[in-house]
Design a protein around this motif. Sequence first.
Motif, short mmCIF file in Angstrom:
data_model
loop_
_atom_site.label_atom_id
_atom_site.label_comp_id
_atom_site.label_asym_id
_atom_site.label_seq_id
_atom_site.Cartn_x
_atom_site.Cartn_y
_atom_site.Cartn_z
N PRO A 12 0.82 -1.24 -0.05
CA PRO A 12 -0.08 -0.09 -0.26
C PRO A 12 0.72 1.22 0.00
N CYS A 13 0.54 2.12 -0.76
CA CYS A 13 1.24 3.47 -0.94
C CYS A 13 0.26 4.63 -0.90
N TYR A 14 1.00 5.73 -0.27
CA TYR A 14 0.46 6.76 -0.26
C TYR A 14 1.61 8.06 -0.29
N ASN A 15 1.66 8.64 -1.23
CA ASN A 15 2.68 9.59 -1.38
C ASN A 15 4.12 9.17 -1.19
N GLU A 16 4.29 7.94 -1.95
CA GLU A 16 5.63 7.44 -1.71
C GLU A 16 6.65 7.69 -2.88
N ASP A 43 -2.93 4.49 -3.00
CA ASP A 43 -4.10 5.01 -2.33
C ASP A 43 -4.34 6.39 -2.32
N GLY A 44 -4.76 6.98 -3.59
CA GLY A 44 -5.22 8.22 -3.56
C GLY A 44 -3.79 9.32 -3.57
N SER A 45 -2.79 9.04 -3.87
CA SER A 45 -1.59 9.82 -3.69
C SER A 45 -1.66 11.25 -4.38
N THR A 46 -1.23 12.35 -3.66
CA THR A 46 -1.49 13.21 -4.30
C THR A 46 0.05 13.86 -4.94
N LYS A 59 6.25 -7.42 -15.98
CA LYS A 59 5.37 -8.68 -16.18
C LYS A 59 4.99 -8.77 -14.66
N ASN A 60 5.55 -8.71 -13.68
CA ASN A 60 5.51 -9.23 -12.35
C ASN A 60 4.99 -8.25 -11.51
N ILE A 61 4.49 -7.22 -11.97
CA ILE A 61 4.04 -5.82 -11.27
C ILE A 61 2.73 -5.57 -11.55
N LYS A 62 1.68 -5.47 -10.49
CA LYS A 62 0.35 -5.03 -10.73
C LYS A 62 0.27 -3.71 -9.84
N ILE A 63 -0.61 -2.85 -10.61
CA ILE A 63 -0.78 -1.60 -10.03
C ILE A 63 -2.29 -1.27 -9.70
N ILE A 64 -2.77 -1.01 -8.64
CA ILE A 64 -4.00 -0.78 -8.57
C ILE A 64 -4.09 0.62 -8.00
N SER A 65 -4.69 1.58 -8.77
CA SER A 65 -4.88 2.97 -8.27
C SER A 65 -6.27 3.41 -7.93
N PHE A 66 -6.56 3.72 -6.64
CA PHE A 66 -7.82 4.06 -6.18
C PHE A 66 -8.15 5.35 -6.60
N SER A 67 -9.46 5.76 -6.61
CA SER A 67 -10.01 6.99 -7.18
C SER A 67 -9.81 8.34 -5.99
N ARG A 68 -9.78 7.55 -4.88
CA ARG A 68 -9.23 8.52 -3.84
C ARG A 68 -8.46 7.87 -2.59
N ASN A 69 -8.15 8.52 -1.34
CA ASN A 69 -7.71 7.71 -0.44
C ASN A 69 -8.69 7.11 0.33
N PHE A 70 -8.57 5.82 0.49
CA PHE A 70 -9.47 5.01 1.27
C PHE A 70 -8.90 4.41 2.39
N GLY A 71 -7.46 4.61 2.53
CA GLY A 71 -6.83 4.16 3.69
C GLY A 71 -6.03 2.76 3.34
N LYS A 72 -5.04 2.71 4.35
CA LYS A 72 -4.32 1.22 4.14
C LYS A 72 -4.88 0.18 4.34
N GLU A 73 -6.10 -0.15 5.20
CA GLU A 73 -6.71 -1.17 5.25
C GLU A 73 -7.56 -1.68 4.04
N ALA A 74 -7.98 -0.51 3.11
CA ALA A 74 -8.54 -0.94 2.12
C ALA A 74 -7.57 -1.39 1.05
N GLY A 75 -6.59 -0.78 0.98
CA GLY A 75 -5.17 -1.07 0.04
C GLY A 75 -4.92 -2.67 0.36
N ILE A 76 -4.79 -3.11 1.58
CA ILE A 76 -4.46 -4.44 1.97
C ILE A 76 -5.57 -5.43 1.43
N TYR A 77 -6.69 -4.86 1.58
CA TYR A 77 -8.00 -5.75 1.09
C TYR A 77 -7.83 -5.95 -0.47
#
Length: 309
Positions: A12-16, A43-46, A59-77
Amino acid sequence: MKNKIELSLIVPCYNEEGNIKAFTTEVKNAFKNISYEIIFINDGSTDNTLKEMKKVSHKNIKIISFSRNFGKEAGIYAGLERAEGAFISIIDADLQQKPEYVLEMLDYLKQNPDTDIVTAYQEKRREGLIISLFKKIFYKLINHFSEVDFVDGASDFRTFRRCVADAILNLKEYYRFSKGIFSYVGFNSHYMPYKVEPRHSGHTKWSFNGLFKYAVNGIVSFSPAPLKFATFIGSILSIFSVIYLIIIIIQKLFFSIAIEGFATIVVLILLLGGIELICIGMIGEYLSRTYIESKNRPIYIIKEYIDNK
């Protein structure tokens, strides 16, 4: 069907933005002899976190980009839902948790088939005295009132088997507290000490206020104790009120004592009013969560998903 991927890393990443490239390089160097995938959650990074993710994408990297910041817990899920590995690890991108520790966790799980989860805890904490004190109080409180056990110092940095991930995915509540969820699903756990390294780039996203909210979330999510506390306090105050009333009646009827106490009445009214508001607040916290859960809102919303298969 046998998993082709041995290990899934959920990050999970936020502004990293300053850590993505270095983290990917560290992982590549550490995991030369096993098949793995990295699941980055933006996780909704600015800042330019998403751009940096796309730069290292292969090929071995997946990227999930949220529409806004939902928090680390949502990122883990979200990461768990898309992890394909036989083993799964949750790790931060700031390199405070070295990927080499994941290899140690993985080796332990392979050598101990009866163990399902290896959880890392800080061998030596790098935090202020006040935060450390509040954390100790939090763990004492939640362990006293909760039906599940919480290990003091246990972090989200952990590696576990596929069966654990499947169990967690069955818990779809909106308000998530990963430490409690891992304790709730059970399974056999081993706790491994690790040394926290300095952040490679950026600064911590956790403030005292954020930690306080996180603690409240944990207590409310896994214990009805605050509601019982409100009932207990109300009962005690009612008993004392009746006793005090009897004392006043006796003083007035049998001893002709003048009942004075404007200041006392004001203090009691303020005290009782404050306690009532605290209790109403406790009840309101539970009701608000029930209200949100009843809406059945998604845990997160994906704006962009990249899977280079």
